[in-house]
Write a protein that holds these residues in place. Sequence first.
Motif, PDB file in Angstrom:
ATOM      1  N   ASP A 185      12.431 -16.921  -3.817  1.00 15.17           N
ATOM      2  CA  ASP A 185      13.187 -16.023  -4.686  1.00 15.17           C
ATOM      3  C   ASP A 185      13.172 -16.479  -6.134  1.00 15.17           C
ATOM      4  O   ASP A 185      13.800 -15.862  -6.996  1.00 15.17           O
ATOM      5  N   SER A 186      12.452 -17.584  -6.413  1.00 13.72           N
ATOM      6  CA  SER A 186      12.509 -18.158  -7.757  1.00 13.72           C
ATOM      7  C   SER A 186      11.441 -17.605  -8.687  1.00 13.72           C
ATOM      8  O   SER A 186      11.646 -17.547  -9.897  1.00 13.72           O
ATOM      9  N   LEU A 187      10.290 -17.223  -8.157  1.00 12.42           N
ATOM     10  CA  LEU A 187       9.222 -16.663  -8.976  1.00 12.42           C
ATOM     11  C   LEU A 187       8.787 -15.327  -8.386  1.00 12.42           C
ATOM     12  O   LEU A 187       8.478 -15.231  -7.209  1.00 12.42           O
ATOM     13  N   ASP A 188       8.776 -14.309  -9.218  1.00 12.58           N
ATOM     14  CA  ASP A 188       8.387 -12.977  -8.774  1.00 12.58           C
ATOM     15  C   ASP A 188       7.355 -12.433  -9.745  1.00 12.58           C
ATOM     16  O   ASP A 188       7.218 -12.910 -10.873  1.00 12.58           O
ATOM     17  N   PHE A 189       6.597 -11.454  -9.288  1.00 13.38           N
ATOM     18  CA  PHE A 189       5.733 -10.714 -10.191  1.00 13.38           C
ATOM     19  C   PHE A 189       6.290  -9.301 -10.285  1.00 13.38           C
ATOM     20  O   PHE A 189       6.453  -8.617  -9.279  1.00 13.38           O
ATOM     21  N   LYS A 190       6.588  -8.874 -11.513  1.00 15.31           N
ATOM     22  CA  LYS A 190       7.166  -7.556 -11.731  1.00 15.31           C
ATOM     23  C   LYS A 190       6.434  -6.863 -12.878  1.00 15.31           C
ATOM     24  O   LYS A 190       6.043  -7.493 -13.850  1.00 15.31           O
ATOM     25  N   PHE A 191       6.276  -5.550 -12.736  1.00 16.52           N
ATOM     26  CA  PHE A 191       5.773  -4.755 -13.848  1.00 16.52           C
ATOM     27  C   PHE A 191       6.465  -3.394 -13.814  1.00 16.52           C
ATOM     28  O   PHE A 191       7.029  -2.987 -12.798  1.00 16.52           O
ATOM     29  N   LYS A 192       6.437  -2.715 -14.950  1.00 17.10           N
ATOM     30  CA  LYS A 192       7.125  -1.435 -15.082  1.00 17.10           C
ATOM     31  C   LYS A 192       6.112  -0.298 -15.185  1.00 17.10           C
ATOM     32  O   LYS A 192       5.051  -0.437 -15.805  1.00 17.10           O
ATOM     33  N   ASN A 193       6.462   0.829 -14.579  1.00 19.24           N
ATOM     34  CA  ASN A 193       5.680   2.033 -14.815  1.00 19.24           C
ATOM     35  C   ASN A 193       6.060   2.549 -16.201  1.00 19.24           C
ATOM     36  O   ASN A 193       7.046   3.267 -16.369  1.00 19.24           O
ATOM     37  N   ASN A 249       0.818  -1.215   0.000  1.00 26.07           N
ATOM     38  CA  ASN A 249       0.000   0.000   0.000  1.00 26.07           C
ATOM     39  C   ASN A 249       0.852   1.266   0.000  1.00 26.07           C
ATOM     40  O   ASN A 249       1.764   1.414   0.810  1.00 26.07           O
ATOM     41  N   GLY A 250       0.534   2.183  -0.919  1.00 28.03           N
ATOM     42  CA  GLY A 250       1.225   3.465  -0.988  1.00 28.03           C
ATOM     43  C   GLY A 250       2.495   3.452  -1.811  1.00 28.03           C
ATOM     44  O   GLY A 250       3.173   4.489  -1.915  1.00 28.03           O
ATOM     45  N   THR A 251       2.833   2.313  -2.410  1.00 28.18           N
ATOM     46  CA  THR A 251       4.060   2.239  -3.210  1.00 28.18           C
ATOM     47  C   THR A 251       3.972   3.198  -4.401  1.00 28.18           C
ATOM     48  O   THR A 251       2.973   3.238  -5.115  1.00 28.18           O
ATOM     49  N   ILE A 252       5.042   3.957  -4.603  1.00 28.19           N
ATOM     50  CA  ILE A 252       5.120   4.903  -5.714  1.00 28.19           C
ATOM     51  C   ILE A 252       6.212   4.434  -6.672  1.00 28.19           C
ATOM     52  O   ILE A 252       7.320   4.088  -6.254  1.00 28.19           O
ATOM     53  N   LEU A 253       5.895   4.430  -7.948  1.00 25.08           N
ATOM     54  CA  LEU A 253       6.866   4.100  -8.993  1.00 25.08           C
ATOM     55  C   LEU A 253       7.019   5.303  -9.909  1.00 25.08           C
ATOM     56  O   LEU A 253       6.034   5.820 -10.446  1.00 25.08           O
ATOM     57  N   LEU A 254       8.268   5.733 -10.074  1.00 24.30           N
ATOM     58  CA  LEU A 254       8.551   6.803 -11.019  1.00 24.30           C
ATOM     59  C   LEU A 254       8.573   6.218 -12.427  1.00 24.30           C
ATOM     60  O   LEU A 254       8.682   5.003 -12.606  1.00 24.30           O
ATOM     61  N   PRO A 255       8.439   7.056 -13.453  1.00 27.68           N
ATOM     62  CA  PRO A 255       8.465   6.543 -14.831  1.00 27.68           C
ATOM     63  C   PRO A 255       9.696   5.673 -15.080  1.00 27.68           C
ATOM     64  O   PRO A 255      10.823   6.051 -14.751  1.00 27.68           O
ATOM     65  N   GLY A 256       9.470   4.473 -15.618  1.00 32.19           N
ATOM     66  CA  GLY A 256      10.569   3.560 -15.925  1.00 32.19           C
ATOM     67  C   GLY A 256      10.939   2.626 -14.793  1.00 32.19           C
ATOM     68  O   GLY A 256      11.652   1.638 -15.017  1.00 32.19           O
ATOM     69  N   GLU A 257      10.485   2.881 -13.564  1.00 32.56           N
ATOM     70  CA  GLU A 257      10.832   2.013 -12.441  1.00 32.56           C
ATOM     71  C   GLU A 257      10.024   0.717 -12.490  1.00 32.56           C
ATOM     72  O   GLU A 257       8.907   0.676 -13.003  1.00 32.56           O
ATOM     73  N   PHE A 298       8.330  -2.533 -10.442  1.00 39.05           N
ATOM     74  CA  PHE A 298       7.740  -3.027  -9.193  1.00 39.05           C
ATOM     75  C   PHE A 298       8.107  -4.499  -9.023  1.00 39.05           C
ATOM     76  O   PHE A 298       7.966  -5.293  -9.960  1.00 39.05           O
ATOM     77  N   SER A 299       8.583  -4.883  -7.839  1.00 35.76           N
ATOM     78  CA  SER A 299       8.881  -6.276  -7.516  1.00 35.76           C
ATOM     79  C   SER A 299       8.062  -6.675  -6.306  1.00 35.76           C
ATOM     80  O   SER A 299       8.238  -6.129  -5.210  1.00 35.76           O
ATOM     81  N   TYR A 300       7.166  -7.650  -6.499  1.00 37.47           N
ATOM     82  CA  TYR A 300       6.310  -8.100  -5.395  1.00 37.47           C
ATOM     83  C   TYR A 300       7.147  -8.757  -4.299  1.00 37.47           C
ATOM     84  O   TYR A 300       6.934  -8.511  -3.104  1.00 37.47           O
ATOM     85  N   ASN A 301       8.123  -9.575  -4.689  1.00 40.84           N
ATOM     86  CA  ASN A 301       8.963 -10.249  -3.691  1.00 40.84           C
ATOM     87  C   ASN A 301       9.762  -9.260  -2.864  1.00 40.84           C
ATOM     88  O   ASN A 301       9.963  -9.450  -1.668  1.00 40.84           O
ATOM     89  N   ALA A 302      10.257  -8.201  -3.509  1.00 45.23           N
ATOM     90  CA  ALA A 302      11.069  -7.220  -2.791  1.00 45.23           C
ATOM     91  C   ALA A 302      10.265  -6.519  -1.704  1.00 45.23           C
ATOM     92  O   ALA A 302      10.791  -6.210  -0.634  1.00 45.23           O
ATOM     93  N   LEU A 303       8.978  -6.300  -1.964  1.00 40.58           N
ATOM     94  CA  LEU A 303       8.142  -5.606  -0.983  1.00 40.58           C
ATOM     95  C   LEU A 303       7.545  -6.556   0.054  1.00 40.58           C
ATOM     96  O   LEU A 303       7.458  -6.210   1.235  1.00 40.58           O
ATOM     97  N   CYS A 304       7.143  -7.736  -0.367  1.00 38.78           N
ATOM     98  CA  CYS A 304       6.361  -8.613   0.508  1.00 38.78           C
ATOM     99  C   CYS A 304       7.162  -9.751   1.121  1.00 38.78           C
ATOM    100  O   CYS A 304       6.717 -10.365   2.090  1.00 38.78           O
ATOM    101  N   GLY A 305       8.319 -10.092   0.550  1.00 40.83           N
ATOM    102  CA  GLY A 305       9.112 -11.187   1.107  1.00 40.83           C
ATOM    103  C   GLY A 305       9.830 -10.782   2.375  1.00 40.83           C
ATOM    104  O   GLY A 305       9.835  -9.602   2.766  1.00 40.83           O
ATOM    105  N   PRO A 306      10.452 -11.724   3.080  1.00 38.11           N
ATOM    106  CA  PRO A 306      10.464 -13.156   2.764  1.00 38.11           C
ATOM    107  C   PRO A 306       9.154 -13.823   3.192  1.00 38.11           C
ATOM    108  O   PRO A 306       8.523 -13.407   4.156  1.00 38.11           O
ATOM    109  N   TYR A 307       8.770 -14.883   2.468  1.00 34.29           N
ATOM    110  CA  TYR A 307       7.515 -15.574   2.736  1.00 34.29           C
ATOM    111  C   TYR A 307       7.765 -16.661   3.782  1.00 34.29           C
ATOM    112  O   TYR A 307       7.780 -17.860   3.475  1.00 34.29           O
TER     113      TYR A 307
END
Length: 597
Positions: free
Chosen positions: A392-400, A306-314, A316-325
Motif C-alpha cells: 500500500d506504500s507505492l502505487d501507480f496512478k494516472f488521470k483521464n 483489462n476493460g477498465t473504463i475511466l471517465l473524464p477526470g477519474e 486509475f489506481s493500479y493497487n486498487a485493481l490488482c492488489g493485494p499482492y
Amino acid sequence: MVPVLIVLAVLVAAYAGLTAWVAMSNQMLPNTTVGGIELGGLDRAEALAKVEQEAQSRCEAISISFTCGGTEFTVPGSDLTADGASAVNDAWQQSRSGNLLSGGIRYLGALLGVSKAEVDLPLRFDQTPQAILDAESHITNGMVETTYTVTDTTLELTHGTTGQAIDIVKLEEEILAQFQDQLNGGEAQPPIDVPVTTEAPPEPDFQAIYDAVYKEPADATLDKTTKEIVPSVTGVSFDIEAAKAALEGTEEGETVSVPLTLTEPAVTTAKLEANLFSDVLGKASTRTTGDSNRIHNVDLACQRVNGTILLPGEVFSYNALCGPYSQSGGYLKAGAYVGGATTPTWAGGVCQLSSTIYYTTLKANLETVERSKHKYDVGYLPSGMDATVYSDSLDFKFKNSTDYPIKIVTSLTKSNGTRYCNVTIYGTNTTGVYGDPYSVVVSTTQPKTVYEPSSSVPQGSAPQKDSTRTAYTGKVVEVHQRLRDANGNVISDTVIHTDRFDARDAVYLYNPADADLWGIDPSTGLKTKTPTAPSTTPTPSTAPSTTPTPTPSVAPSATPSPTPSAAPSAAQPSAAPTTAPSDSGGEVVLPPEAENR
C-alpha cells in the motif's frame, strides 16, 4: 458551635450533591410541562414518547371551524403536526437555565412548585387543510393566479385574472392559534369568519419559475456499470427581467411567449456516440520472461486491469485493481529484488504491467498522478519508463485528462515462443496531439565482478555464479515527454523526471580455501593476486570479466525522427518496441521498503 458547623457542612455537602445530580441527570425536573403534558421525572426519550402519544390523541379530540361565504367548514385536529422533539428540548433547556451552582435551587423550586417550566407544543400544517381548499372551491368568480408552461423553445406566461379570494396564510395562522389555545386548556371559540375579498392576481414568483425551468448543461457520459451512454442535457434558462416586462405588457388572461436560452453541452449524446473509444491514444508491448509463477502473476494482473473504463477526470489506481499482492490475492511467488538479491516474493512480476501501462500513458499524453522508479533499471522498457508498485506504500496512478471516457485493454499473449505484455488505451483524440517519449542516458556506473567465500562450493572447484545476484549497470537517465501534432511535427519537448538506477555487482562464490588458487583477495572480493594454480588450469568459463559489457541501452537517441502518419491513432509506435530491449531475466525490482521483507 461544633454541632452547628457539622449541620452546615452536611447541608452544604447535600446541596453540592443535589447540584451535581441536576447537572448530570437527563431527567426532566418536577412541574415541567409541554402543551400541558406533565413530564417531571422522565428522561428526555421518555418525555418525547409521552408528548408524541398524548399530543396525537389530544389533537384528534378537537377541531376548529370557520365560515366562508355563508358555509361552515371544519378543520380536524388530525390535520396537525406537533413538533414534540423541539418542545421537549426547549423544556429541558429552560429547567437548566442559570449557572452550575444554582442547579439545586432550580430543582427545589421546581419540586415545591415555585418555579415551573411550561412550554407550548408547536403546531403546524404540513399541507393546506382540505377544508380550506374546499372553501376556496366554493368561491364563485375566484381570482386566478398567473400560470406558465414550457415548450421546446419558449416560456409561455398566462396573465392571471382578478376575482374573489381568501387570505389562506392568515386563516391558517388563526386556526393554529385556536388549536394551541385549546391544547393549553382554553375554551372552544366560535367559528372564524373568513372575509371574501376581490383581489388582482399577484405578481408571480419569477425566481421560483426560473429555478423550476433552469437546467444546467451536462455532457453525455458513459455508465461504467451498464456500459450504456447517459444522455446529455441541454441547458435551459431565460431572462427574468425580460419575462417581467413581457408579462406587464399583457392584459389579464392573455398569454405571452418568452424565449428560452438553450445551451448545448460540450459533449452531446450524438457526439459521444460517434467518438466513444474511436482512437488508439497509446499502445505498447513488452517482452515478458521468467518462470511459470511470474507468467501467472503478470497474466492475473492483466485480467484485473483489462476493460477498465475511466471517465473524464477519474484517476486509475493500479493497487486498487490488482492488489493485494499476496497469496490471498491469487498471486504466486516469483523473482523480485529483496536486499539486493533476487528472491521469490509474492506477486513478483506485477510491475511489468504497471510499467507497460505507464509507458503507454506517456504515449497517450495522459496526466501522471503517482509514479515511482525501480531500484535497478528494467530491461523490458526504455530506461526510465518503468513504474514500480508495492503493497500500500507505492502505487501507480494516472488521470483521464481528456474530455472523453478512455478504456484500458491489457493482455498477455505468446507469439513464436515469446510472451508479450500488451497495453492499449482507447479514447477520443480531439486535438491530434500524442506523446512520443524518449530517454537519454546521462551517465553510467559499470558493475564489478566480486567473489564471496562459501563452504557450499567444493574445494578445488571453479567459482560458481550466484544466479540471485547478476550484474546491473547503474544509470542516470533523463526522461523526456515529446509531443507531436497530427502531422508528426514536434510541438514541445519537456524533461519530466530524472531517474538514478543503482548498479549491482555480479557475484561468484568460491571455496574459502581456494582464494590463492584463483588469485582472490578475501578482503576486497576482487581478483588482484597471481593465481597459484598451474597455468594450464583454465579460468572458469562462467565468470565474466571484471568489466562486463553493459546491457545494450534501449533508449532512443535524444533526437529520434519517427515518421508518423496524419492520423493520431496510426502515429503511435508499433505494438512491439522498435528496438529489442535487453531482458532482465524477468525479474521485477521492488522498492527499498520491500527489502525488509
